[in-house]
Design a protein around this motif. Structure first.
Motif, short mmCIF file in Angstrom:
data_model
loop_
_atom_site.label_atom_id
_atom_site.label_comp_id
_atom_site.label_asym_id
_atom_site.label_seq_id
_atom_site.Cartn_x
_atom_site.Cartn_y
_atom_site.Cartn_z
N LEU A 1 -1.90 -11.06 46.11
CA LEU A 1 -2.77 -10.19 46.97
C LEU A 1 -2.14 -9.35 48.13
O LEU A 1 -1.37 -10.17 48.67
CB LEU A 1 -3.93 -11.22 47.51
N THR A 2 -2.43 -8.33 48.43
CA THR A 2 -1.92 -7.52 49.39
C THR A 2 -2.85 -7.67 50.64
O THR A 2 -2.12 -7.73 51.70
CB THR A 2 -2.18 -5.82 49.13
N GLU A 3 -4.18 -8.06 50.54
CA GLU A 3 -4.94 -8.53 51.78
C GLU A 3 -5.49 -9.96 51.41
O GLU A 3 -6.00 -10.31 50.37
CB GLU A 3 -6.27 -7.38 51.68
N MET A 4 -5.44 -10.68 52.30
CA MET A 4 -5.69 -12.08 52.44
C MET A 4 -7.27 -12.28 52.54
O MET A 4 -7.64 -11.32 53.65
CB MET A 4 -4.85 -12.70 53.38
N GLN B 1 -11.12 -4.74 47.40
CA GLN B 1 -10.75 -4.24 46.00
C GLN B 1 -9.15 -4.95 45.82
O GLN B 1 -8.60 -5.49 46.40
CB GLN B 1 -10.37 -2.68 46.13
N PHE B 2 -9.27 -5.64 44.69
CA PHE B 2 -8.02 -6.27 44.19
C PHE B 2 -7.09 -5.14 43.44
O PHE B 2 -7.34 -4.21 43.08
CB PHE B 2 -8.34 -7.37 43.04
N PRO B 3 -5.59 -5.62 43.63
CA PRO B 3 -4.99 -4.75 43.02
C PRO B 3 -5.06 -4.18 41.66
O PRO B 3 -4.71 -2.92 41.52
CB PRO B 3 -3.63 -5.46 43.17
N ASP B 4 -5.43 -4.90 40.80
CA ASP B 4 -5.61 -4.56 39.29
C ASP B 4 -6.88 -3.49 39.26
O ASP B 4 -6.87 -2.94 38.24
CB ASP B 4 -5.74 -5.66 38.53
N GLU B 5 -7.77 -3.67 40.15
CA GLU B 5 -8.99 -2.78 40.11
C GLU B 5 -8.46 -1.26 40.52
O GLU B 5 -9.17 -0.50 40.01
CB GLU B 5 -10.09 -3.42 40.93
N ALA B 6 -7.65 -1.15 41.70
CA ALA B 6 -7.24 0.04 41.80
C ALA B 6 -6.67 0.77 40.72
O ALA B 6 -6.58 2.03 40.89
CB ALA B 6 -6.31 -0.15 43.07
N LEU B 7 -6.13 0.07 39.58
CA LEU B 7 -5.28 0.96 38.68
C LEU B 7 -6.39 1.29 37.56
O LEU B 7 -6.22 2.23 36.93
CB LEU B 7 -4.30 -0.04 38.09
N ALA B 8 -7.77 0.90 37.63
CA ALA B 8 -8.55 1.22 36.62
C ALA B 8 -9.22 2.42 36.80
O ALA B 8 -9.26 3.09 37.90
CB ALA B 8 -9.65 0.17 36.74
#
Length: 67
Positions: free
Chosen positions: A38-41, A60-67
């Motif tokens: 995670l980038t944000e804890m 937002q999770f990192p993989d959600e940003a890609l969607a």
């Protein structure tokens, strides 16, 4: 994240009996692996009276940003 349940299975399909320490260490390892990506804890709260741990997820999770 529920891959930890696979620790209870063996290659023969029989259920392995794990000690409390083995279960704790497996859960800790999986949780740390997820948190390290995670980038944000998240915010972590522990309620010792009810024996629960609360994790507040990031917006937002990192993989959600890609969607």
């Amino acid at each position: 994240m529920l891959k930890i349940l696979n620790f209870f299975k063996s290659n023969t399909g029989e259920t392995k009996l794990l000690t409390m320490r083995q279960r704790f260490e497996a859960a800790e390892a999986k949780l740390n692996a997820v948190l390290s990506e995670l980038t944000e804890m998240p915010e972590v709260s522990i309620d010792s009276a009810s024996r629960t741990i609360f994790l507040t997820a990031p917006e937002q999770f990192p993989d959600e940003a890609l969607a």
